[in-house]
Design an enzyme around this catalytic site. Structure first.
Site, PDB file in Angstrom:
ATOM      1  N   CYS A 101       0.744  -1.524   0.230  1.00  0.00           N
ATOM      2  CA  CYS A 101       0.166  -0.373   0.072  1.00  0.00           C
ATOM      3  C   CYS A 101       0.598   1.356  -0.203  1.00  0.00           C
ATOM      4  O   CYS A 101       1.747   1.302   1.640  1.00  0.00           O
ATOM      5  CB  CYS A 101      -1.004   0.074   1.274  1.00  0.00           C
ATOM      6  SG  CYS A 101      -1.661   1.471   1.638  1.00  0.00           S
ATOM      7  N   CYS A 140      -2.223   7.797   5.084  1.00  0.00           N
ATOM      8  CA  CYS A 140      -3.675   6.769   5.706  1.00  0.00           C
ATOM      9  C   CYS A 140      -2.904   5.349   6.877  1.00  0.00           C
ATOM     10  O   CYS A 140      -2.523   4.855   6.075  1.00  0.00           O
ATOM     11  CB  CYS A 140      -3.903   6.273   4.688  1.00  0.00           C
ATOM     12  SG  CYS A 140      -5.792   5.566   5.229  1.00  0.00           S
ATOM     13  N   CYS A 143      -5.216   0.924   8.116  1.00  0.00           N
ATOM     14  CA  CYS A 143      -4.893  -0.407   8.322  1.00  0.00           C
ATOM     15  C   CYS A 143      -3.117  -0.382   9.530  1.00  0.00           C
ATOM     16  O   CYS A 143      -2.337  -0.324   9.613  1.00  0.00           O
ATOM     17  CB  CYS A 143      -4.720  -0.655   7.713  1.00  0.00           C
ATOM     18  SG  CYS A 143      -5.948  -0.729   6.600  1.00  0.00           S
ATOM     19  N   CYS A 169      -7.156   2.217  -2.906  1.00  0.00           N
ATOM     20  CA  CYS A 169      -6.754   1.382  -1.101  1.00  0.00           C
ATOM     21  C   CYS A 169      -7.146  -0.404  -1.617  1.00  0.00           C
ATOM     22  O   CYS A 169      -8.216  -0.332  -2.949  1.00  0.00           O
ATOM     23  CB  CYS A 169      -8.406   2.006  -0.468  1.00  0.00           C
ATOM     24  SG  CYS A 169      -8.249   0.682   0.696  1.00  0.00           S
ATOM     25  N   GLN A 221     -21.893  -7.095   8.057  1.00  0.00           N
ATOM     26  CA  GLN A 221     -20.410  -7.376   8.713  1.00  0.00           C
ATOM     27  C   GLN A 221     -20.071  -7.364   7.500  1.00  0.00           C
ATOM     28  O   GLN A 221     -19.988  -7.233   6.227  1.00  0.00           O
ATOM     29  CB  GLN A 221     -21.134  -8.801   8.632  1.00  0.00           C
ATOM     30  CG  GLN A 221     -20.819  -9.644  10.419  1.00  0.00           C
ATOM     31  CD  GLN A 221     -20.226  -9.352  10.797  1.00  0.00           C
ATOM     32  OE1 GLN A 221     -19.469  -8.477  11.321  1.00  0.00           O
ATOM     33  NE2 GLN A 221     -20.642  -9.604  12.234  1.00  0.00           N
ATOM     34  N   GLU A 251     -35.551  -8.489  16.873  1.00  0.00           N
ATOM     35  CA  GLU A 251     -34.884  -6.977  16.365  1.00  0.00           C
ATOM     36  C   GLU A 251     -35.663  -5.694  17.222  1.00  0.00           C
ATOM     37  O   GLU A 251     -36.519  -5.971  16.638  1.00  0.00           O
ATOM     38  CB  GLU A 251     -34.401  -7.330  15.100  1.00  0.00           C
ATOM     39  CG  GLU A 251     -33.253  -5.864  14.801  1.00  0.00           C
ATOM     40  CD  GLU A 251     -32.310  -5.400  15.370  1.00  0.00           C
ATOM     41  OE1 GLU A 251     -32.457  -4.748  15.613  1.00  0.00           O
ATOM     42  OE2 GLU A 251     -31.685  -6.433  15.236  1.00  0.00           O
ATOM     43  N   ASN A 270     -26.630 -11.704  19.410  1.00  0.00           N
ATOM     44  CA  ASN A 270     -25.275 -10.611  18.607  1.00  0.00           C
ATOM     45  C   ASN A 270     -24.984  -9.318  19.202  1.00  0.00           C
ATOM     46  O   ASN A 270     -25.798  -8.530  18.459  1.00  0.00           O
ATOM     47  CB  ASN A 270     -25.017 -11.224  17.709  1.00  0.00           C
ATOM     48  CG  ASN A 270     -24.440 -10.650  16.418  1.00  0.00           C
ATOM     49  OD1 ASN A 270     -23.310 -10.152  16.967  1.00  0.00           O
ATOM     50  ND2 ASN A 270     -24.661 -10.466  15.221  1.00  0.00           N
ATOM     51  N   CYS A 277     -18.309  -8.400  19.173  1.00  0.00           N
ATOM     52  CA  CYS A 277     -16.935  -8.085  18.318  1.00  0.00           C
ATOM     53  C   CYS A 277     -16.083  -7.331  19.405  1.00  0.00           C
ATOM     54  O   CYS A 277     -15.524  -6.081  19.173  1.00  0.00           O
ATOM     55  CB  CYS A 277     -17.725  -6.966  17.470  1.00  0.00           C
ATOM     56  SG  CYS A 277     -18.408  -5.097  18.073  1.00  0.00           S
TER      57      CYS A 277
END
Length: 374
Positions: A10, A18, A21, A90, A213, A263, A300, A326
């Site tokens: 990259c 940037c 990451c 990217c 996701q 939900e 979740n 997560c």
């Protein structure tokens, strides 16, 4: 993590343009090893399975593209010190998203859209949110300060549709000068109301403001793994709380198994298929109103965890929980509150080159009924 290698593929990272990451210069195998070690330190578990690795590049199915610069020379990428940094090449995005950057840049100029300037608090187009589905088509959402640009976007959309595989286009209004990805108002411009995110036979639909996701292939493995673990137990009844688009509920559904997904978002429930399988309600309030409990509970929750729903589970008759998280620290806390111990867990690397992971945990009751009602 400590950088173990020098230059990466990259150029944006190598040139300091940037840093999203964070661990891009760390060999991927080492990233996975560290994530696994951190996860095992956060959650005591009888059996930790090997982590599920992602592709290192081209895995992101969603892009939040900040638009800056000028109508004639827009930048598509991120903000650095309040000004635009172009990231159209990217490497993280699925190729169909990367390839759309050029036409989207030209579309801004053709439609006369004025990029929003954060320092000046002026302009109209704040960002473009792009989602790719498994069949390689796109949903594009223009995040605007007002509806003033919508007639021009509508007028020039046929040009864009001819150049990218655009299935759905919307405008999202975010009038305030705030660091939010989108506003509450969504205006439909083109295509159906729901975006097809189906994973093979798993029928999944996404509304423009819905959540899916960010890594399609890892999501596919996550749902398949959940289904396999649940089939080992073979419960006759399952509740999927915080069911979202219905991925877990639909993955574990079987002809002789009763599955209910709950939900809070009525629009998400409608996208998932609605009653009788999916119910629009607050998960905690709905669970407390029921006269019976399932043989298996799937949760979740958001990053903050289950809240007081964990207390209710502790006093319930539920003995098995499949927890997708997560944020493993809040998952560990919730399991402790519930009185459950982790039997099996696995890391799913949705987010290579960052500290974030998704984790699937199968847990069972660790306390007696007298202890949990005390």
């Amino acid at each position: 993590m400590t950088a173990l290698s020098g230059m990466t593929r990259c150029s944006y990272f190598n040139e300091g343009l940037c840093g999203s990451c964070t661990h891009l210069d760390v060999p991927y195998a080492h990233q996975l090893s560290v994530k696994q070690s951190i996860a095992e330190g956060q959650l005591a578990c009888a059996e930790w399975l090997p982590p599920v690795a992602s592709a290192e590049y081209g895995f992101r199915n969603r892009a939040k593209i900040i638009v800056a610069g000028s109508t004639e020379q827009p930048t598509l990428g991120i903000l650095r010190n309040g000004y635009g940094q172009d990231l159209r090449d990217c490497l993280l995005y699925e190729p169909v998203i990367t390839n759309a950057h050029g036409p989207l840049t030209e579309f801004i100029t053709r439609a006369g859209l004025v990029p929003y300037s954060v320092p000046n608090r002026a302009g109209e187009l704040k960002s473009i949110l792009v989602t790719a589905n498994p069949s390689g088509t796109l949903m594009v959402r223009f995040v605007l300060r007002s509806d003033a640009s919508i007639p021009s976007i509508r007028r020039h959309l046929p040009w864009l549709i001819d150049r990218i595989p655009l299935v759905i286009a919307t405008a999202n209004l975010l009038p305030e000068h705030v660091a939010l990805p989108e506003g509450p108002t969504e205006i439909h411009l083109h295509g159906p109301n729901l975006f097809d995110m189906s994973l093979g036979p798993l029928d999944l639909k996404l509304r423009p403001q819905g959540f899916f996701q960010t890594n399609t292939e890892i999501t596919r493995v996550l749902y398949a793994t959940a289904a396999a673990w649940v089939d080992e137990i073979d419960p006759s009844s399952v509740w999927d709380l915080y069911s979202g688009v219905g991925g877990f509920a639909k993955s574990v559904a079987r002809p002789r198994r009763t599955v209910r997904g709950v939900e809070v978002s009525a629009e998400a429930v409608k996208a998932a298929g609605g009653p009788p399988m999916f119910i629009a309600a607050d998960a905690g309030a709905w669970a407390r109103e029921q006269t019976s409990t399932p043989e298996l509970l799937i949760v979740n929750p958001p990053r903050r965890g289950m809240g007081d729903l964990a207390d209710w589970v502790r006093t319930s008759d539920i003995d098995r929980v499949l927890y997708s998280s997560c944020n493993l620290s809040t998952a560990a806390r919730d399991l402790e509150v519930m009185g459950f111990s982790a039997d099996r867990a696995q890391v799913f690397d949705m987010f290579p080159h960052t500290d974030h992971v998704e984790c699937l945990v199968l847990a069972s009751r660790a306390t007696s009924r007298s202890e949990r009602t005390a």
